[in-house]
Design a protein around this motif. Structure first.
Motif, PDB file in Angstrom:
ATOM      1  N   ALA A  56      19.641 -28.961  15.001  1.00 24.09           N
ATOM      2  CA  ALA A  56      20.171 -29.924  14.038  1.00 24.09           C
ATOM      3  C   ALA A  56      21.375 -30.644  14.634  1.00 24.09           C
ATOM      4  N   ARG A  57      21.452 -31.931  14.380  1.00 22.72           N
ATOM      5  CA  ARG A  57      22.550 -32.729  14.939  1.00 22.72           C
ATOM      6  C   ARG A  57      23.887 -32.340  14.321  1.00 22.72           C
ATOM      7  N   ASP A  58      23.901 -32.180  12.996  1.00 23.53           N
ATOM      8  CA  ASP A  58      25.116 -31.837  12.273  1.00 23.53           C
ATOM      9  C   ASP A  58      24.855 -30.609  11.407  1.00 23.53           C
ATOM     10  N   LYS A  59      25.868 -30.187  10.690  1.00 18.79           N
ATOM     11  CA  LYS A  59      25.712 -29.050   9.793  1.00 18.79           C
ATOM     12  C   LYS A  59      24.689 -29.365   8.708  1.00 18.79           C
ATOM     13  N   VAL A  60      23.894 -28.369   8.362  1.00 21.67           N
ATOM     14  CA  VAL A  60      22.853 -28.554   7.361  1.00 21.67           C
ATOM     15  C   VAL A  60      23.152 -27.688   6.137  1.00 21.67           C
ATOM     16  N   ILE A  61      22.429 -27.973   5.069  1.00 20.60           N
ATOM     17  CA  ILE A  61      22.485 -27.173   3.854  1.00 20.60           C
ATOM     18  C   ILE A  61      21.163 -26.422   3.733  1.00 20.60           C
ATOM     19  N   LEU A  62      21.238 -25.108   3.585  1.00 18.93           N
ATOM     20  CA  LEU A  62      20.044 -24.309   3.333  1.00 18.93           C
ATOM     21  C   LEU A  62      19.709 -24.350   1.846  1.00 18.93           C
ATOM     22  N   HIS A  63      18.516 -23.919   1.513  1.00 23.12           N
ATOM     23  CA  HIS A  63      17.975 -24.153   0.170  1.00 23.12           C
ATOM     24  C   HIS A  63      17.183 -22.928  -0.252  1.00 23.12           C
ATOM     25  N   TRP A  64      17.661 -22.268  -1.309  1.00 19.43           N
ATOM     26  CA  TRP A  64      16.957 -21.100  -1.846  1.00 19.43           C
ATOM     27  C   TRP A  64      16.568 -21.430  -3.276  1.00 19.43           C
ATOM     28  N   LEU A  65      15.315 -21.795  -3.445  1.00 24.18           N
ATOM     29  CA  LEU A  65      14.798 -22.195  -4.750  1.00 24.18           C
ATOM     30  C   LEU A  65      13.947 -21.063  -5.300  1.00 24.18           C
ATOM     31  N   GLY A  66      14.321 -20.563  -6.468  1.00 22.00           N
ATOM     32  CA  GLY A  66      13.610 -19.438  -7.042  1.00 22.00           C
ATOM     33  C   GLY A  66      12.220 -19.791  -7.529  1.00 22.00           C
ATOM     34  N   ASP A  67      11.411 -18.765  -7.746  1.00 17.32           N
ATOM     35  CA  ASP A  67      10.027 -19.017  -8.150  1.00 17.32           C
ATOM     36  C   ASP A  67       9.914 -19.529  -9.573  1.00 17.32           C
ATOM     37  N   MET A  68      11.014 -19.503 -10.356  1.00 18.42           N
ATOM     38  CA  MET A  68      10.973 -20.134 -11.671  1.00 18.42           C
ATOM     39  C   MET A  68      10.906 -21.654 -11.536  1.00 18.42           C
ATOM     40  N   PHE A  69      11.391 -22.176 -10.405  1.00 15.79           N
ATOM     41  CA  PHE A  69      11.283 -23.601 -10.124  1.00 15.79           C
ATOM     42  C   PHE A  69       9.960 -23.941  -9.445  1.00 15.79           C
ATOM     43  N   ASP A  70       9.482 -23.038  -8.614  1.00 12.49           N
ATOM     44  CA  ASP A  70       8.226 -23.249  -7.901  1.00 12.49           C
ATOM     45  C   ASP A  70       7.610 -21.876  -7.632  1.00 12.49           C
ATOM     46  N   PRO A  71       6.567 -21.497  -8.387  1.00  8.88           N
ATOM     47  CA  PRO A  71       5.969 -20.169  -8.213  1.00  8.88           C
ATOM     48  C   PRO A  71       5.494 -19.888  -6.796  1.00  8.88           C
ATOM     49  N   ALA A  72       5.183 -20.939  -6.019  1.00  8.18           N
ATOM     50  CA  ALA A  72       4.703 -20.743  -4.657  1.00  8.18           C
ATOM     51  C   ALA A  72       5.804 -20.269  -3.711  1.00  8.18           C
ATOM     52  N   LEU A  73       7.049 -20.227  -4.190  1.00  2.84           N
ATOM     53  CA  LEU A  73       8.166 -19.796  -3.348  1.00  2.84           C
ATOM     54  C   LEU A  73       8.554 -18.336  -3.598  1.00  2.84           C
ATOM     55  N   ALA A  74       7.758 -17.610  -4.349  1.00  9.28           N
ATOM     56  CA  ALA A  74       8.048 -16.193  -4.586  1.00  9.28           C
ATOM     57  C   ALA A  74       8.098 -15.431  -3.264  1.00  9.28           C
ATOM     58  N   GLY A  75       9.092 -14.562  -3.133  1.00 13.10           N
ATOM     59  CA  GLY A  75       9.226 -13.773  -1.912  1.00 13.10           C
ATOM     60  C   GLY A  75       9.889 -14.502  -0.765  1.00 13.10           C
ATOM     61  N   TYR A  76      10.614 -15.590  -1.069  1.00 15.30           N
ATOM     62  CA  TYR A  76      11.248 -16.340   0.018  1.00 15.30           C
ATOM     63  C   TYR A  76      12.297 -15.493   0.740  1.00 15.30           C
ATOM     64  N   TRP A  77      12.453 -15.731   2.012  1.00 13.32           N
ATOM     65  CA  TRP A  77      13.270 -15.002   2.974  1.00 13.32           C
ATOM     66  C   TRP A  77      12.623 -13.674   3.374  1.00 13.32           C
ATOM     67  N   GLY A  78      11.360 -13.464   2.940  1.00 13.06           N
ATOM     68  CA  GLY A  78      10.602 -12.365   3.514  1.00 13.06           C
ATOM     69  C   GLY A  78      10.366 -11.163   2.640  1.00 13.06           C
ATOM     70  N   GLY A  79      10.666 -11.248   1.338  1.00 14.14           N
ATOM     71  CA  GLY A  79      10.400 -10.098   0.491  1.00 14.14           C
ATOM     72  C   GLY A  79      10.701 -10.391  -0.963  1.00 14.14           C
TER      73      GLY A  79
END
Length: 388
Positions: free
Chosen positions: A180-203
């Motif tokens: 990345a060229r500059d500092k970035v913002i990471l994003h942790w969106l829970g599965d209540m916002f998107d069920p397909a993201l359940a288990g994000y970060w590996g568990g």
């Protein structure tokens, strides 16, 4: 007027008549505040609402961004609020980013704009390994950086889909942060916002997931501006932000508890990257101004009435909150219609819109009350309801 209630009856309601006036802040904020904005459709140009690229009213879409900037708010562009992955495809998001960045560079307040980079331009079958996922992210990051925006590494559905463990997340994000060229913002969106993201970060365990992402941040803290967390769990966010390396921000995405999280406890506080800020911009801006002046009472007086509205807009199923954001914009004259990409306005029921109308009024957020009442009556009429 008469508004429907959830018990199936029509009940009288009278507007309070005390809206806030949108204005520029009188002093710099002490919190970084991004409002995630929606996209305004162009119904006259729409030809196939459920397939292909959505038709966008670019003038209205960009005018809404100026409305946020003029009140001192930053912008989180092309995020899930803009219906990424739910009506807005990557070609449209790319054009949105490029148009927005041109406008931002010309704006007198030089607003901060951070833009979502994801993998949604690739089909799921093309994202079956980490190298493919990295390459997909890289393509969108290049577009954002070329346009002059800050990168937000949006959570991707591709990693949970392949059953990625913490080690895979560490390799993927390590590669992306490294280049990345500059500092970035990471994003942790829970599965209540998107069920397909359940288990994000590996568990599935939130504590283990917290350990995994904190390890990623610690390894390259110099490349991380902050992390947005949208888990709707105040206690978790308060504990998490204490563990962040010095200089790395916690951007709250908690649309239920943002007022207390942003104020903080005197030692730790959250910054903001919130979809609800697009709907409550005058209250958010003026509350942040009050907080910067040390006036906690005024801060809460402005923000506390917005929380019931936010909880209604973000009620379960939470992913349909986008309809409420566009609804408030329509009531306030920011757009001429209540049509969304993919017909998304139909994702909520009329009793929801009636309650959002009441709560927006009580939070002093119906900036043009006469127009708002006229448009609410129009919506009631479309549902076969005589608003009196």
């Amino acid at each position: 007027m008469l508004l429907p209630s959830r018990d199936g009856r029509l009940k009288p309601y009278r507007l309070t008549g005390s809206p806030l006036t949108p204005r520029a802040p009188r002093r710099p904020f002490t919190r970084t505040a991004f409002a995630a904005a929606h996209v305004v459709s162009d119904p006259l140009a729409e030809r196939d609402p459920w397939q292909g690229r959505p038709a966008v009213d670019w003038d209205a879409t960009l005018k809404f961004r100026h409305y946020l900037w003029d009140q001192g708010l930053g912008l989180a562009e092309a995020m899930d609020t803009a219906q990424r992955g739910m009506g807005v495809d990557w070609p449209t998001a790319r054009e949105l980013i490029e148009r927005t960045m041109r406008e931002a560079k010309a704006h007198p307040l030089a607003p901060r704009v951070a833009c979502g980079a994801g993998t949604d331009h690739k089909a799921p079958d093309d994202l079956r390994d980490e190298d493919a996922i990295i390459a997909a992210y890289e393509g969108q990051m290049e577009v954002i950086e070329a346009a002059g925006g800050q990168v937000i590494l949006m959570a991707t559905r591709a990693l949970p889909a392949i059953g990625a463990g913490p080690e895979t997340y560490a390799r993927v994000y390590g590669r992306l942060l490294d280049q990345a060229r500059d500092k970035v913002i990471l994003h942790w969106l829970g599965d209540m916002f998107d069920p397909a993201l359940a288990g994000y970060w590996g568990g599935a365990d939130v504590n283990a997931a917290s350990d995994a992402v904190l390890a990623i941040i610690a390894a390259q803290a110099h490349k991380v501006d902050g992390i947005k967390i949208s888990l709707l769990d105040q206690a978790h966010e308060e504990a998490f932000r204490k563990r962040l390396p010095a200089g790395v921000r916690l951007y709250t995405g908690d649309d239920f508890n943002y007022a207390s999280l942003i104020e903080g406890d005197g030692q730790y506080h959250s910054h903001a990257l919130l979809g609800i800020f697009a709907a409550i911009a005058p209250a958010a801006s003026q509350a942040l101004e009050a907080l910067a002046m040390g006036n906690s009472a005024e801060y809460h007086a402005l923000l506390a009435p917005t929380v019931p509205l936010s909880r209604e807009i973000f009620k379960a199923p939470t992913q349909f909150y986008k309809a409420g954001i566009a609804f408030v914009a329509w009531l306030n004259g920011a757009q001429d219609h209540f049509i969304m990409p993919g017909g998304f306005q139909s994702s909520r029921e009329i009793t929801h819109y009636a309650e959002a109308f009441r709560l927006a009024d009580q939070a002093r957020l119906l900036i043009r009350p006469d127009l708002a009442e006229t448009r609410m009556r129009m919506l009631l009429g479309l549902h076969g309801i005589d608003g009196g």
